[in-house]
Design a protein around this motif. Structure first.
Motif, short mmCIF file in Angstrom:
data_model
loop_
_atom_site.label_atom_id
_atom_site.label_comp_id
_atom_site.label_asym_id
_atom_site.label_seq_id
_atom_site.Cartn_x
_atom_site.Cartn_y
_atom_site.Cartn_z
N TYR A 19 -40.25 13.83 69.53
CA TYR A 19 -40.05 14.74 68.40
C TYR A 19 -38.57 14.84 68.05
O TYR A 19 -38.02 15.92 67.89
CB TYR A 19 -40.63 16.12 68.74
CG TYR A 19 -42.11 16.07 69.01
CD1 TYR A 19 -43.01 15.82 67.99
CD2 TYR A 19 -42.60 16.23 70.30
CE1 TYR A 19 -44.38 15.76 68.24
CE2 TYR A 19 -43.97 16.18 70.56
CZ TYR A 19 -44.85 15.94 69.53
OH TYR A 19 -46.20 15.87 69.78
N ASN A 20 -37.93 13.68 67.92
CA ASN A 20 -36.53 13.68 67.50
C ASN A 20 -36.45 13.89 65.99
O ASN A 20 -37.47 13.92 65.28
CB ASN A 20 -35.83 12.38 67.92
CG ASN A 20 -36.50 11.14 67.35
OD1 ASN A 20 -36.92 11.13 66.19
ND2 ASN A 20 -36.60 10.09 68.14
N ALA A 21 -35.25 14.06 65.49
CA ALA A 21 -35.06 14.41 64.08
C ALA A 21 -35.62 13.33 63.15
O ALA A 21 -36.18 13.65 62.09
CB ALA A 21 -33.59 14.64 63.80
N ASP A 22 -35.52 12.06 63.54
CA ASP A 22 -36.03 10.99 62.68
C ASP A 22 -37.55 11.05 62.55
O ASP A 22 -38.09 10.91 61.44
CB ASP A 22 -35.61 9.62 63.23
CG ASP A 22 -34.13 9.35 63.01
OD1 ASP A 22 -33.54 9.98 62.11
OD2 ASP A 22 -33.57 8.49 63.73
N GLN A 49 -31.33 19.79 74.27
CA GLN A 49 -32.63 19.47 73.72
C GLN A 49 -32.79 20.09 72.34
O GLN A 49 -32.06 21.00 71.96
CB GLN A 49 -33.79 19.99 74.61
CG GLN A 49 -33.92 19.34 75.96
CD GLN A 49 -33.22 20.14 77.02
OE1 GLN A 49 -33.10 21.35 76.92
NE2 GLN A 49 -32.73 19.48 78.06
N LYS A 83 -30.79 16.92 58.77
CA LYS A 83 -31.45 16.79 60.07
C LYS A 83 -30.40 16.76 61.17
O LYS A 83 -29.26 16.34 60.97
CB LYS A 83 -32.32 15.54 60.13
CG LYS A 83 -31.58 14.23 59.88
CD LYS A 83 -32.54 13.06 59.88
CE LYS A 83 -31.81 11.74 59.59
NZ LYS A 83 -32.74 10.59 59.61
N GLN A 84 -30.82 17.24 62.36
CA GLN A 84 -29.88 17.33 63.46
C GLN A 84 -30.62 17.29 64.79
O GLN A 84 -31.59 18.03 64.97
CB GLN A 84 -29.06 18.62 63.37
CG GLN A 84 -28.04 18.80 64.46
CD GLN A 84 -26.93 17.77 64.39
OE1 GLN A 84 -26.33 17.58 63.33
NE2 GLN A 84 -26.67 17.08 65.50
N ASP A 85 -30.19 16.43 65.71
CA ASP A 85 -30.63 16.48 67.10
C ASP A 85 -29.59 17.28 67.89
O ASP A 85 -28.38 17.12 67.70
CB ASP A 85 -30.73 15.07 67.69
CG ASP A 85 -31.94 14.32 67.16
OD1 ASP A 85 -33.04 14.88 67.20
OD2 ASP A 85 -31.78 13.16 66.71
N TYR A 86 -30.09 18.14 68.79
CA TYR A 86 -29.20 19.01 69.54
C TYR A 86 -29.07 18.57 70.99
O TYR A 86 -29.94 17.90 71.54
CB TYR A 86 -29.71 20.46 69.49
CG TYR A 86 -29.80 21.03 68.11
CD1 TYR A 86 -28.64 21.28 67.36
CD2 TYR A 86 -31.03 21.30 67.52
CE1 TYR A 86 -28.71 21.79 66.08
CE2 TYR A 86 -31.11 21.81 66.23
CZ TYR A 86 -29.95 22.05 65.52
OH TYR A 86 -30.04 22.56 64.24
N ASP A 93 -37.88 14.97 73.62
CA ASP A 93 -36.79 14.70 72.69
C ASP A 93 -36.99 13.37 71.97
O ASP A 93 -36.62 13.23 70.80
CB ASP A 93 -35.46 14.69 73.45
CG ASP A 93 -34.76 16.03 73.39
OD1 ASP A 93 -35.31 16.95 72.77
OD2 ASP A 93 -33.66 16.16 73.95
N GLU A 94 -37.57 12.41 72.67
CA GLU A 94 -37.82 11.11 72.05
C GLU A 94 -39.01 11.17 71.09
O GLU A 94 -38.97 10.62 69.99
CB GLU A 94 -38.08 10.06 73.13
CG GLU A 94 -38.34 8.65 72.60
CD GLU A 94 -37.15 8.09 71.84
OE1 GLU A 94 -37.37 7.28 70.91
OE2 GLU A 94 -36.00 8.44 72.17
N SER A 104 -34.32 19.75 68.00
CA SER A 104 -33.90 19.16 66.75
C SER A 104 -34.37 20.02 65.59
O SER A 104 -35.27 20.85 65.74
CB SER A 104 -34.45 17.73 66.60
OG SER A 104 -35.86 17.73 66.69
#
Length: 271
Positions: free
Chosen positions: A48-51, A79, A73-76, A45-46, A81
């Motif tokens: 390949y996060n949305a940013d 887990q 963009k959206q992180d879910y 998640d870190e 994004s």
């Protein structure tokens, strides 16, 4: 109509052929305990996060000469994004000399491309096996463009942007455009395989399967990493901390997971 590699076509109006590249990558990991699995998913998640995914897609957009109109963009939770870029035609004064060449794209030199009302998207899918300790991260990237140069020019950059054990790549040309006489063109460049756009140095590292439906302008290739070092698939420790029996069992599970993804079917487990 058969084209030579450097042939330019005089069109009636805008080139509105739609060229779509779907790039699917898989990263496999063995997580022995629940705590290791949670740590791996947090790491993914870190990483390949949305940013970060937005940064990758913006570089793809720059590479193919597109102008970004909008970013969603959206992180879910828990887990995953997603990122979507809506792009329009970038400033292109002349068509590049290599428009119709089958060659690996840049890494990451600039390439210009005609684009209009196009998009680039990415979605991630972290998941795990409930019993066998296997965690699999998947990312799906889609690049859809209109214009002269295929989005395959961004493929080399995408391959090098992810830690990839298995790749599934699809390319399709849809619709038609017209030449000056009004004759329909259903494809405007020569292609016989996606693999022509993958560098030799990458192809040497993978087992590959190629499936092409030429009459429908559909091209498909799958790649599975050849070399296997167990240390690259353990999260938080090394293989020398395991017994020989544990190393063998984990290797079998990882091999089976990769083979099932590569061949697209379930494989019975054997000791």
């Amino acid at each position: 109509m058969k084209l030579t590699p450097k042939q330019r076509i005089e069109l009636h109006g805008f080139n509105n052929l739609t060229k779509s590249l779907s790039f699917n990558m898989y990263d496999i990991c063995y997580t022995k305990t629940k705590e290791e699995r949670e740590a791996y998913l947090n790491y993914i998640d870190e990483q390949y996060n949305a940013d970060r995914l937005t940064d990758i897609l913006q570089k793809v957009s720059d590479m193919i000469g597109a102008h970004v109109l909008n970013i969603a963009k959206q992180d879910y939770i828990p887990q995953g994004s997603s990122v979507t870029l809506l792009v329009s035609e970038g400033p292109v004064e002349t068509a590049p000399e290599e428009s119709f060449e089958e060659s690996p794209g840049p890494l990451p030199e600039h390439v210009v491309m005609h684009l209009d009302k196009s998009h680039i998207t990415v979605h991630t899918y972290p998941e795990y096996h409930p019993d066998e300790g296997i965690s699999t991260f998947r990312a799906d990237i889609d690049v859809s463009t209109c214009g002269e140069i295929s989005p395959l020019k961004a493929l080399n950059f995408l391959i090098h942007s992810f830690d990839t054990d298995i790749m599934t790549i699809d390319y399709r040309v849809r619709g038609f455009t017209r030449d000056k006489s009004g004759h329909k063109l259903f494809i405007d460049h020569q292609i016989n395989s996606i693999q022509n756009y993958i560098p030799d140095s990458v192809k040497e590292s993978y087992d590959m399967i190629d499936v092409n439906v030429y009459q429908e302008n559909i091209f498909h290739t799958k790649c599975k990493l050849k070399d296997f070092d167990l240390d690259n698939y353990l999260f938080g420790y090394k293989k020398d901390t395991l017994s020989e029996e544990e190393r063998e069992q984990i290797t079998k599970r990882l091999d089976r997971e990769m083979d099932e993804i590569f061949y697209g079917k379930n494989i019975p487990y054997t000791d």
